[in-house]
Scaffold this motif. Structure first.
Motif, mmCIF file in Angstrom:
data_model
loop_
_atom_site.group_PDB
_atom_site.id
_atom_site.type_symbol
_atom_site.label_atom_id
_atom_site.label_comp_id
_atom_site.label_asym_id
_atom_site.label_seq_id
_atom_site.Cartn_x
_atom_site.Cartn_y
_atom_site.Cartn_z
ATOM 1 N N GLU A 76 0.836 -1.203 0.000
ATOM 2 C CA GLU A 76 0.000 0.000 0.000
ATOM 3 C C GLU A 76 0.871 1.255 0.000
ATOM 4 O O GLU A 76 0.605 2.212 -0.748
ATOM 5 C CB GLU A 76 -0.921 0.002 1.227
ATOM 6 N N GLN A 77 1.903 1.251 0.834
ATOM 7 C CA GLN A 77 2.790 2.424 0.874
ATOM 8 C C GLN A 77 3.511 2.590 -0.457
ATOM 9 O O GLN A 77 3.686 3.708 -0.949
ATOM 10 C CB GLN A 77 3.818 2.278 2.009
ATOM 11 N N ALA A 78 3.927 1.487 -1.066
ATOM 12 C CA ALA A 78 4.589 1.560 -2.366
ATOM 13 C C ALA A 78 3.649 2.151 -3.414
ATOM 14 O O ALA A 78 4.072 2.970 -4.248
ATOM 15 C CB ALA A 78 5.065 0.180 -2.792
ATOM 16 N N ALA A 79 2.389 1.755 -3.376
ATOM 17 C CA ALA A 79 1.408 2.286 -4.329
ATOM 18 C C ALA A 79 1.256 3.795 -4.166
ATOM 19 O O ALA A 79 1.108 4.536 -5.149
ATOM 20 C CB ALA A 79 0.068 1.582 -4.136
ATOM 21 N N ILE A 80 1.292 4.267 -2.919
ATOM 22 C CA ILE A 80 1.171 5.708 -2.664
ATOM 23 C C ILE A 80 2.409 6.443 -3.165
ATOM 24 O O ILE A 80 2.314 7.529 -3.758
ATOM 25 C CB ILE A 80 0.931 5.948 -1.165
ATOM 26 N N VAL A 81 3.589 5.857 -2.938
ATOM 27 C CA VAL A 81 4.825 6.468 -3.438
ATOM 28 C C VAL A 81 4.770 6.581 -4.959
ATOM 29 O O VAL A 81 5.109 7.629 -5.534
ATOM 30 C CB VAL A 81 6.052 5.630 -3.008
ATOM 31 N N VAL A 82 4.329 5.526 -5.622
ATOM 32 C CA VAL A 82 4.228 5.531 -7.082
ATOM 33 C C VAL A 82 3.255 6.611 -7.547
ATOM 34 O O VAL A 82 3.559 7.392 -8.460
ATOM 35 C CB VAL A 82 3.787 4.143 -7.596
ATOM 36 N N GLN A 83 2.093 6.679 -6.912
ATOM 37 C CA GLN A 83 1.077 7.642 -7.340
ATOM 38 C C GLN A 83 1.548 9.074 -7.142
ATOM 39 O O GLN A 83 1.291 9.938 -7.996
ATOM 40 C CB GLN A 83 -0.227 7.410 -6.573
ATOM 41 N N ALA A 84 2.224 9.345 -6.047
ATOM 42 C CA ALA A 84 2.738 10.692 -5.817
ATOM 43 C C ALA A 84 3.692 11.092 -6.938
ATOM 44 O O ALA A 84 3.659 12.233 -7.425
ATOM 45 C CB ALA A 84 3.444 10.756 -4.463
ATOM 46 N N GLY A 85 4.536 10.166 -7.354
ATOM 47 C CA GLY A 85 5.451 10.450 -8.453
ATOM 48 C C GLY A 85 4.727 10.694 -9.760
ATOM 49 O O GLY A 85 5.075 11.612 -10.523
ATOM 50 N N ARG A 86 3.710 9.876 -10.041
ATOM 51 C CA ARG A 86 2.931 10.067 -11.254
ATOM 52 C C ARG A 86 2.231 11.437 -11.236
ATOM 53 O O ARG A 86 2.193 12.142 -12.258
ATOM 54 C CB ARG A 86 1.886 8.968 -11.399
ATOM 55 N N ASP A 87 1.665 11.798 -10.087
ATOM 56 C CA ASP A 87 0.961 13.081 -9.981
ATOM 57 C C ASP A 87 1.894 14.257 -10.237
ATOM 58 O O ASP A 87 1.466 15.304 -10.748
ATOM 59 C CB ASP A 87 0.313 13.221 -8.605
ATOM 60 N N LEU A 88 3.157 14.107 -9.868
ATOM 61 C CA LEU A 88 4.136 15.180 -10.050
ATOM 62 C C LEU A 88 4.792 15.142 -11.429
ATOM 63 O O LEU A 88 5.634 15.994 -11.732
ATOM 64 C CB LEU A 88 5.210 15.088 -8.967
ATOM 65 N N GLY A 89 4.444 14.159 -12.236
ATOM 66 C CA GLY A 89 5.017 14.063 -13.571
ATOM 67 C C GLY A 89 6.445 13.551 -13.588
ATOM 68 O O GLY A 89 7.186 13.793 -14.550
ATOM 69 N N MET A 90 6.851 12.817 -12.544
ATOM 70 C CA MET A 90 8.198 12.259 -12.495
ATOM 71 C C MET A 90 8.311 11.099 -13.479
ATOM 72 O O MET A 90 7.316 10.447 -13.832
ATOM 73 C CB MET A 90 8.534 11.799 -11.082
ATOM 74 N N ARG A 137 6.135 14.515 7.337
ATOM 75 C CA ARG A 137 7.074 13.400 7.179
ATOM 76 C C ARG A 137 6.433 12.066 7.520
ATOM 77 O O ARG A 137 6.871 11.012 7.046
ATOM 78 C CB ARG A 137 8.310 13.633 8.061
ATOM 79 N N MET A 138 5.406 12.096 8.350
ATOM 80 C CA MET A 138 4.712 10.864 8.732
ATOM 81 C C MET A 138 3.552 10.523 7.810
ATOM 82 O O MET A 138 2.851 9.538 8.011
ATOM 83 C CB MET A 138 4.205 10.985 10.176
ATOM 84 N N ASP A 139 3.334 11.356 6.795
ATOM 85 C CA ASP A 139 2.284 11.102 5.810
ATOM 86 C C ASP A 139 2.933 10.489 4.576
ATOM 87 O O ASP A 139 3.844 11.070 3.984
ATOM 88 C CB ASP A 139 1.582 12.416 5.455
ATOM 89 N N ALA A 140 2.482 9.312 4.172
ATOM 90 C CA ALA A 140 3.135 8.594 3.078
ATOM 91 C C ALA A 140 3.148 9.414 1.791
ATOM 92 O O ALA A 140 4.186 9.516 1.118
ATOM 93 C CB ALA A 140 2.438 7.255 2.843
ATOM 94 N N TYR A 141 2.018 10.015 1.437
ATOM 95 C CA TYR A 141 1.950 10.782 0.196
ATOM 96 C C TYR A 141 2.773 12.064 0.304
ATOM 97 O O TYR A 141 3.580 12.373 -0.586
ATOM 98 C CB TYR A 141 0.493 11.116 -0.133
ATOM 99 N N ALA A 142 2.592 12.810 1.382
ATOM 100 C CA ALA A 142 3.287 14.090 1.538
ATOM 101 C C ALA A 142 4.799 13.907 1.632
ATOM 102 O O ALA A 142 5.568 14.694 1.066
ATOM 103 C CB ALA A 142 2.766 14.822 2.773
ATOM 104 N N SER A 143 5.238 12.871 2.330
ATOM 105 C CA SER A 143 6.677 12.638 2.435
ATOM 106 C C SER A 143 7.254 12.214 1.092
ATOM 107 O O SER A 143 8.410 12.521 0.766
ATOM 108 C CB SER A 143 6.981 11.595 3.508
ATOM 109 N N SER A 144 6.448 11.516 0.288
ATOM 110 C CA SER A 144 6.891 11.157 -1.061
ATOM 111 C C SER A 144 7.074 12.413 -1.910
ATOM 112 O O SER A 144 8.040 12.519 -2.685
ATOM 113 C CB SER A 144 5.875 10.220 -1.726
ATOM 114 N N VAL A 145 6.168 13.361 -1.766
ATOM 115 C CA VAL A 145 6.296 14.626 -2.497
ATOM 116 C C VAL A 145 7.585 15.336 -2.094
ATOM 117 O O VAL A 145 8.314 15.861 -2.948
ATOM 118 C CB VAL A 145 5.068 15.523 -2.247
ATOM 119 N N LEU A 146 7.897 15.344 -0.801
ATOM 120 C CA LEU A 146 9.156 15.948 -0.354
ATOM 121 C C LEU A 146 10.347 15.268 -1.024
ATOM 122 O O LEU A 146 11.291 15.933 -1.470
ATOM 123 C CB LEU A 146 9.283 15.821 1.167
ATOM 124 N N PHE A 147 10.302 13.936 -1.081
ATOM 125 C CA PHE A 147 11.406 13.207 -1.700
ATOM 126 C C PHE A 147 11.526 13.562 -3.176
ATOM 127 O O PHE A 147 12.625 13.841 -3.678
ATOM 128 C CB PHE A 147 11.205 11.701 -1.532
#
Length: 203
Positions: A76-90, A137-147
């Motif tokens: 689930e966390q991996a899916a959120i990391v992937v989606q955050a990247g897609r949303d940002l156009g990475m 930092r404790m939010d999976a999506y928001a921390s992915s955006v920071l990364f």
């Protein structure tokens, strides 16, 4: 002349030796140790602890039951990391690097703890206080955006090995630390892309 039957001779009981008692005690202690070890080995793995702060994205639909050693909340966390990247156009490579990094930092778990080197590290990417607020930092999506925002600032990253790109963002002690998770990250991203799920933003 009658013969009187001989009386049976009493058999004297042998007093217990201290060595016998010591052996019995040691045997019982050994048995107790075996029982304790067996109970620890057979104990089911503890349930994954949910994040301690509300999450801004959740996964709906079906995910793979497991991909290699990764399963449940980790996927689930991996899916959120992937989606955050897609949303940002990475790029696809950037997304896979992000999943690899989260594997190497937290085993794809939103950790509410750091380590000896970074006691203030938190979340999927073990980001320290300088990265942002605790809740972010404790939010999976928001921390992915920071990364991803930090990743986007790495010039020439497409010419670097994935582990070196992650290191340039995370400043890990070992620049090759993440290499062991690159194949796993690719396998997880491929499996997620083949599954029927959605990542839904809740905030």
């Amino acid at each position: 002349m009658s013969v009187r039957p001989a009386r049976p001779r009493a058999i004297a009981e042998r007093p217990a030796r201290s060595g016998d008692v010591r052996g019995l005690v040691l045997g019982l202690l050994g048995l107790a140790v075996v029982v304790v070890l067996a109970s620890l080995l057979l104990r089911p793995a503890p349930a994954e602890e949910p994040p301690v702060v509300p999450q801004s994205a959740v996964v709906e639909g079906e995910l793979p039951e497991r991909v290699g050693e990764w399963r449940g909340q980790q996927l689930e966390q991996a899916a959120i990391v992937v989606q955050a990247g897609r949303d940002l156009g990475m790029s696809d490579r950037d997304v896979r690097i992000a999943v690899m990094t989260a594997m190497g930092e937290s085993s794809l778990r939103v950790l509410d703890r750091g380590d000896r080197v970074g006691p203030d590290s938190r979340g999927l990417f073990q980001q320290r206080d300088s990265w942002g607020a605790y809740e972010v930092r404790m939010d999976a999506y928001a921390s992915s955006v920071l990364f991803y925002r930090a990743l986007a600032r790495i010039d020439g990253r497409d010419d670097l090995a994935p582990t070196r790109v992650a290191h340039a963002v995370q400043i890990n002690r070992d620049p090759d630390h993440y290499a062991r998770w690159w194949e796993d990250a690719n396998a997880v991203v491929d499996a997620l892309e083949a599954s029927d799920h959605d990542v839904v933003r809740t905030a």
